[in-house]
Design a protein around this motif. Structure first.
Motif, short mmCIF file in Angstrom:
data_model
loop_
_atom_site.label_atom_id
_atom_site.label_comp_id
_atom_site.label_asym_id
_atom_site.label_seq_id
_atom_site.Cartn_x
_atom_site.Cartn_y
_atom_site.Cartn_z
N THR A 27 0.85 -1.20 0.00
CA THR A 27 0.00 0.00 0.00
C THR A 27 0.88 1.24 0.00
OG1 THR A 27 -1.72 -1.14 1.22
CG2 THR A 27 -1.80 1.26 1.23
N ARG A 28 0.59 2.16 -0.93
CA ARG A 28 1.42 3.35 -1.07
C ARG A 28 0.54 4.55 -1.38
NH1 ARG A 28 5.71 1.98 -4.75
NH2 ARG A 28 5.51 3.80 -6.02
N LEU A 29 1.02 5.69 -0.93
CA LEU A 29 0.38 6.96 -1.22
C LEU A 29 1.28 7.71 -2.19
CD1 LEU A 29 -0.62 8.06 2.40
CD2 LEU A 29 -2.02 6.81 0.73
N THR A 30 0.75 8.11 -3.34
CA THR A 30 1.54 8.83 -4.32
C THR A 30 1.09 10.29 -4.37
OG1 THR A 30 0.05 8.31 -6.16
CG2 THR A 30 1.80 6.73 -5.69
N PHE A 31 2.04 11.18 -4.57
CA PHE A 31 1.75 12.62 -4.60
C PHE A 31 2.94 13.34 -5.22
CE2 PHE A 31 3.87 11.52 -0.72
CZ PHE A 31 4.71 12.57 -0.41
N ARG A 32 2.85 14.65 -5.31
CA ARG A 32 3.95 15.45 -5.86
C ARG A 32 4.29 16.58 -4.91
NH1 ARG A 32 4.00 15.56 -12.29
NH2 ARG A 32 2.85 13.65 -12.74
N ASP A 33 5.56 16.99 -4.94
CA ASP A 33 5.95 18.14 -4.14
C ASP A 33 5.57 19.42 -4.91
OD1 ASP A 33 7.94 18.81 -5.99
OD2 ASP A 33 9.61 18.50 -4.63
N PRO A 34 5.78 20.60 -4.34
CA PRO A 34 5.34 21.84 -5.00
C PRO A 34 5.95 22.09 -6.38
CG PRO A 34 5.75 22.25 -2.68
CD PRO A 34 6.26 20.87 -2.96
N ASP A 35 7.09 21.45 -6.69
CA ASP A 35 7.71 21.61 -8.00
C ASP A 35 7.34 20.49 -8.96
OD1 ASP A 35 9.37 24.04 -7.73
OD2 ASP A 35 10.31 22.90 -6.12
N GLY A 36 6.51 19.55 -8.52
CA GLY A 36 6.07 18.46 -9.39
C GLY A 36 6.86 17.19 -9.27
N MET A 37 7.82 17.11 -8.34
CA MET A 37 8.58 15.87 -8.17
C MET A 37 7.67 14.76 -7.68
SD MET A 37 11.99 15.23 -5.90
CE MET A 37 12.66 13.59 -5.65
N ARG A 38 7.79 13.59 -8.27
CA ARG A 38 6.94 12.45 -7.93
C ARG A 38 7.48 11.74 -6.69
NH1 ARG A 38 7.40 13.30 -13.13
NH2 ARG A 38 5.57 13.15 -14.51
N LEU A 39 6.64 11.63 -5.68
CA LEU A 39 7.00 11.02 -4.41
C LEU A 39 5.95 10.00 -4.02
CD1 LEU A 39 7.86 14.32 -2.49
CD2 LEU A 39 9.53 12.70 -3.43
N ALA A 40 6.31 9.11 -3.11
CA ALA A 40 5.34 8.16 -2.56
C ALA A 40 5.76 7.81 -1.14
CB ALA A 40 5.26 6.89 -3.41
N LEU A 41 4.75 7.44 -0.33
CA LEU A 41 4.97 6.91 1.01
C LEU A 41 4.45 5.48 1.02
CD1 LEU A 41 3.64 9.90 3.18
CD2 LEU A 41 6.00 9.45 2.47
N LEU A 42 5.29 4.57 1.48
CA LEU A 42 4.93 3.15 1.51
C LEU A 42 4.73 2.71 2.96
CD1 LEU A 42 4.61 0.41 0.07
CD2 LEU A 42 7.08 0.10 0.34
N GLY A 43 3.55 2.19 3.26
CA GLY A 43 3.27 1.70 4.60
C GLY A 43 3.89 0.34 4.84
N ILE A 44 4.69 0.23 5.89
CA ILE A 44 5.37 -1.02 6.21
C ILE A 44 5.08 -1.41 7.66
CG2 ILE A 44 7.62 -2.18 6.41
CD1 ILE A 44 8.67 -0.33 4.26
N ALA A 45 4.66 -2.64 7.85
CA ALA A 45 4.35 -3.12 9.19
C ALA A 45 5.63 -3.39 9.98
CB ALA A 45 3.52 -4.39 9.10
N GLY A 46 5.59 -3.12 11.28
CA GLY A 46 6.67 -3.50 12.18
C GLY A 46 7.84 -2.56 12.24
#
Length: 307
Positions: free
Chosen positions: A110-129
């Protein structure tokens, strides 16, 4: 045994103040070094990471206010993915609502994808433990939700085989899975920055470097000897020659263009970010390399105001 994987990612930003606010306030990373671009001292070079500035947590930026926007395409690092506790997915979904956050699944994660204010592609990945892992507690993001370094990066390439061969032969990765047009490589036993995804997208337009795009991707070498051995392997086994070694004060680096045209760096873990200021004060003062120190007044006068 040496630790391998990603050392840092360096990207291009626009306004310095906007970049600083987003990464230290919105994402809650620590500013571990405030210096200048050694090759263009009229621009800042910001380093963000965990409390100690550990390899595998460092995202750096050249803020060039008047840079044109980059264009996504073949031959670039497409997405940078951070690790967060699995239970923090809801917190970050709400926090990033203004960034156009989307939820998706890749390789069963499961990941959340988004962009920073300049358009850079970023994601946050949920990891258990990973809740007990160390995290920077000096930001407005509650420590239980704080980012825990890099999970991975994704590269968009015309073909992936030659790049994959370098990852396995030189940098200690192993192929661990395939999903659609993406092949995953990982370093066994490495949690911070231990994954690289290669996406084969033949026929796309080439990427154009600019604001919001990644300048280069750096891989870890424990020390100079290991770095030189990696450079030897690149030449002997893949016909690729690196630059001469460059002293970046906090690590020593060589660079090369991998077969898919992404700029790769090999950076030493030593000496680290506490070499010129106490660990408790990282990022507090403008640090300059010795060869620029005599020009401090002129450099400070030319840099954008961060107030």
């Amino acid at each position: 045994m040496s630790a391998h994987g990603i050392h840092h990612v360096t990207a291009i930003a626009g306004k310095a103040r906007q970049n600083l606010d987003f990464y230290t306030r919105t994402l809650g990373l620590r500013l571990v070094k405030k210096t200048v671009n050694f090759d263009d001292p009229g621009a800042y070079h910001f380093y963000y990471g965990d409390e100690a500035g550990s390899p595998g947590t460092i995202l750096t930026f050249f803020p060039w206010e008047h840079a044109a926007p980059g264009r996504a395409g073949v031959g670039e690092l497409q997405e940078t993915v951070f690790r967060i506790p699995q239970a923090s997915i809801g917190y970050w979904t709400q926090r990033l609502v203004n960034q156009g956050v989307e939820r998706e699944t890749r390789f069963g994660e499961t990941r959340l994808t988004f962009r920073d204010p300049d358009g850079m592609r970023l994601a946050l990945l949920g990891i258990a433990g990973i809740e007990a892992e160390p995290a920077w507690a000096g930001s407005e993001v509650p420590v239980e939700h704080a980012i825990r370094g890099f999970h991975s990066v994704s590269l968009m390439l015309e073909k992936t085989e030659a790049t994959g061969a370098i990852l396995t032969d030189v940098f200690g990765f192993q192929e661990t899975g395939r999903e659609g047009d993406t092949t995953r490589y990982a370093v066994p036993g490495t949690t911070l920055g231990g994954v690289v995804d290669l996406r084969a997208v033949g026929g796309f337009l080439p990427a154009r470097l600019g604001r919001g795009s990644v300048h280069h991707l750096a891989f870890r070498a424990a020390d100079d000897a290991e770095e030189m051995e990696m450079a030897r392997k690149l030449l002997a086994n893949h016909g690729l020659r690196t630059t001469e070694q460059k002293d970046r004060d906090y690590f020593r680096s060589v660079y090369f263009r991998e077969p898919g045209h992404v700029l790769f760096e090999i950076a030493t873990d030593i000496p680290g970010f506490a070499v010129d200021e106490p660990a408790g004060s990282l990022g507090g003062a403008l640090k300059l390399p010795a060869f620029l120190e005599g020009h401090r007044a002129a450099i400070e006068a030319a840099l954008p105001d961060l107030g």
